[in-house]
Design a protein around this motif. Structure first.
Motif, PDB file in Angstrom:
ATOM      1  N   PRO A  46       0.827  -1.201   0.000  1.00 52.27           N
ATOM      2  CA  PRO A  46       0.000   0.000   0.000  1.00 52.27           C
ATOM      3  C   PRO A  46       0.863   1.254   0.000  1.00 52.27           C
ATOM      4  O   PRO A  46       1.886   1.308   0.683  1.00 52.27           O
ATOM      5  N   ARG A  47       0.485   2.232  -0.777  1.00 55.77           N
ATOM      6  CA  ARG A  47       1.244   3.481  -0.851  1.00 55.77           C
ATOM      7  C   ARG A  47       1.047   4.263   0.443  1.00 55.77           C
ATOM      8  O   ARG A  47      -0.076   4.419   0.921  1.00 55.77           O
ATOM      9  N   SER A  48       2.144   4.755   1.008  1.00 53.40           N
ATOM     10  CA  SER A  48       2.024   5.496   2.249  1.00 53.40           C
ATOM     11  C   SER A  48       1.369   6.846   1.979  1.00 53.40           C
ATOM     12  O   SER A  48       1.436   7.385   0.878  1.00 53.40           O
ATOM     13  N   ARG A  49       0.740   7.384   2.979  1.00 50.76           N
ATOM     14  CA  ARG A  49       0.011   8.653   2.840  1.00 50.76           C
ATOM     15  C   ARG A  49       0.829   9.800   3.426  1.00 50.76           C
ATOM     16  O   ARG A  49       1.783   9.585   4.179  1.00 50.76           O
ATOM     17  N   PRO A  50       0.456  11.033   3.099  1.00 49.60           N
ATOM     18  CA  PRO A  50       1.121  12.175   3.736  1.00 49.60           C
ATOM     19  C   PRO A  50       0.829  12.191   5.228  1.00 49.60           C
ATOM     20  O   PRO A  50      -0.250  11.777   5.664  1.00 49.60           O
ATOM     21  N   ILE A  51       1.778  12.677   6.026  1.00 48.87           N
ATOM     22  CA  ILE A  51       1.499  12.804   7.443  1.00 48.87           C
ATOM     23  C   ILE A  51       0.727  14.097   7.691  1.00 48.87           C
ATOM     24  O   ILE A  51       0.804  15.050   6.908  1.00 48.87           O
ATOM     25  N   THR A  52      -0.028  14.122   8.768  1.00 52.69           N
ATOM     26  CA  THR A  52      -0.795  15.305   9.136  1.00 52.69           C
ATOM     27  C   THR A  52       0.049  16.229  10.007  1.00 52.69           C
ATOM     28  O   THR A  52       1.109  15.841  10.513  1.00 52.69           O
ATOM     29  N   LEU A  77      11.788  20.272  10.532  1.00 61.05           N
ATOM     30  CA  LEU A  77      11.030  21.484  10.218  1.00 61.05           C
ATOM     31  C   LEU A  77      11.369  21.985   8.817  1.00 61.05           C
ATOM     32  O   LEU A  77      10.483  22.414   8.070  1.00 61.05           O
ATOM     33  N   ALA A  78      12.639  21.902   8.452  1.00 61.25           N
ATOM     34  CA  ALA A  78      13.044  22.329   7.114  1.00 61.25           C
ATOM     35  C   ALA A  78      12.397  21.452   6.042  1.00 61.25           C
ATOM     36  O   ALA A  78      11.937  21.958   5.008  1.00 61.25           O
ATOM     37  N   LEU A  79      12.351  20.138   6.274  1.00 62.02           N
ATOM     38  CA  LEU A  79      11.679  19.243   5.324  1.00 62.02           C
ATOM     39  C   LEU A  79      10.199  19.601   5.208  1.00 62.02           C
ATOM     40  O   LEU A  79       9.638  19.629   4.107  1.00 62.02           O
ATOM     41  N   TRP A  80       9.564  19.858   6.328  1.00 60.91           N
ATOM     42  CA  TRP A  80       8.135  20.164   6.362  1.00 60.91           C
ATOM     43  C   TRP A  80       7.828  21.463   5.613  1.00 60.91           C
ATOM     44  O   TRP A  80       6.788  21.591   4.962  1.00 60.91           O
ATOM     45  N   ARG A 191       5.427  14.427   1.256  1.00 62.69           N
ATOM     46  CA  ARG A 191       4.034  14.338   0.797  1.00 62.69           C
ATOM     47  C   ARG A 191       3.133  15.275   1.611  1.00 62.69           C
ATOM     48  O   ARG A 191       2.194  15.872   1.084  1.00 62.69           O
ATOM     49  N   GLY A 192       3.412  15.384   2.909  1.00 55.95           N
ATOM     50  CA  GLY A 192       2.635  16.289   3.752  1.00 55.95           C
ATOM     51  C   GLY A 192       2.779  17.732   3.305  1.00 55.95           C
ATOM     52  O   GLY A 192       1.810  18.497   3.288  1.00 55.95           O
ATOM     53  N   PHE A 193       4.004  18.119   2.906  1.00 56.13           N
ATOM     54  CA  PHE A 193       4.232  19.459   2.385  1.00 56.13           C
ATOM     55  C   PHE A 193       3.413  19.667   1.115  1.00 56.13           C
ATOM     56  O   PHE A 193       2.762  20.702   0.946  1.00 56.13           O
TER      57      PHE A 193
END
Length: 205
Positions: A46-52, A77-80, A191-193
């Protein structure tokens, strides 16, 4: 190189590219026949989803249980705030290299040299103001070399795997699961970004 850890999906993608190159070479008569390649088995995962945002904040809080907590919180934080890939972020420099920061007016942008790009093009991308605010917490006399030296040095030549393993331990501690039996990874933060930026764009239209 020996410090790359590729998934089955990535290997299968490279194999498709190789096959396409071989077919092109045959059309151009550089080779007589296209070689046979063994198929790459790709697991049906299953493809992982973005984090909230709430999950991300739990991961930030979980960092305090690990060595170099502040450095990893800053890195996450920089990644986000940028959506950078883990390798891009680890190679991000204040002053030189294939991925570096450029000040444009009041804000920082990220410049990519074509040598490190999949599309082989020089690019410069803007960032959100919050990323500039994060960078400005670094004293000016320390703004040289790599932006994340503590995280980057962890693991030496195997730094990418070392950082990925650290992320897994952090996400396990925070109990952030993005797919069945799959704890959050730096790519899930990316993905969350993307999800956050898409929401902002829709809200502005």
């Amino acid at each position: 190189s020996s410090d790359l850890l590729l998934s089955e999906h990535t290997v299968a993608k490279y194999m498709r590219t190789l096959k396409a190159a071989m077919r092109w070479a045959k059309r151009k008569k550089f080779i007589n026949e296209v070689p046979d390649f063994d198929p790459i088995a790709v697991p049906d995962e299953p493809r992982s989803r973005p984090i909230t945002r709430e999950e991300f904040e739990r991961m930030l809080d979980a960092c305090k249980h690990f060595r170099d907590a502040e450095a990893y919180q800053f890195f996450m934080l920089a990644l986000w705030l940028t959506g950078l890939r883990i390798r891009e972020a680890l190679n991000l420099s204040w002053d030189s290299g294939p991925v570096k920061l450029v000040r444009v007016g009041k804000h920082f942008q990220v410049r990519f040299k074509k040598s490190g790009q999949k599309n082989r093009k020089d690019q410069q991308i803007p960032t959100v103001p919050a990323f500039t605010q994060l960078l400005e917490t670094i004293p000016e006399n320390e703004r040289h070399g790599y932006v994340f030296p503590v995280v980057r040095c962890g693991g030496s030549k195997y730094r990418y795997q070392a950082v990925a393993r650290k992320f897994k331990r952090i996400s396990q501690r925070a109990n952030v699961v993005t797919a069945e039996a799959h704890f959050a990874t730096p790519h899930d933060i990316r993905r969350g970004f993307g999800t956050t930026m898409a929401y902002i764009k829709r809200s502005e239209e």
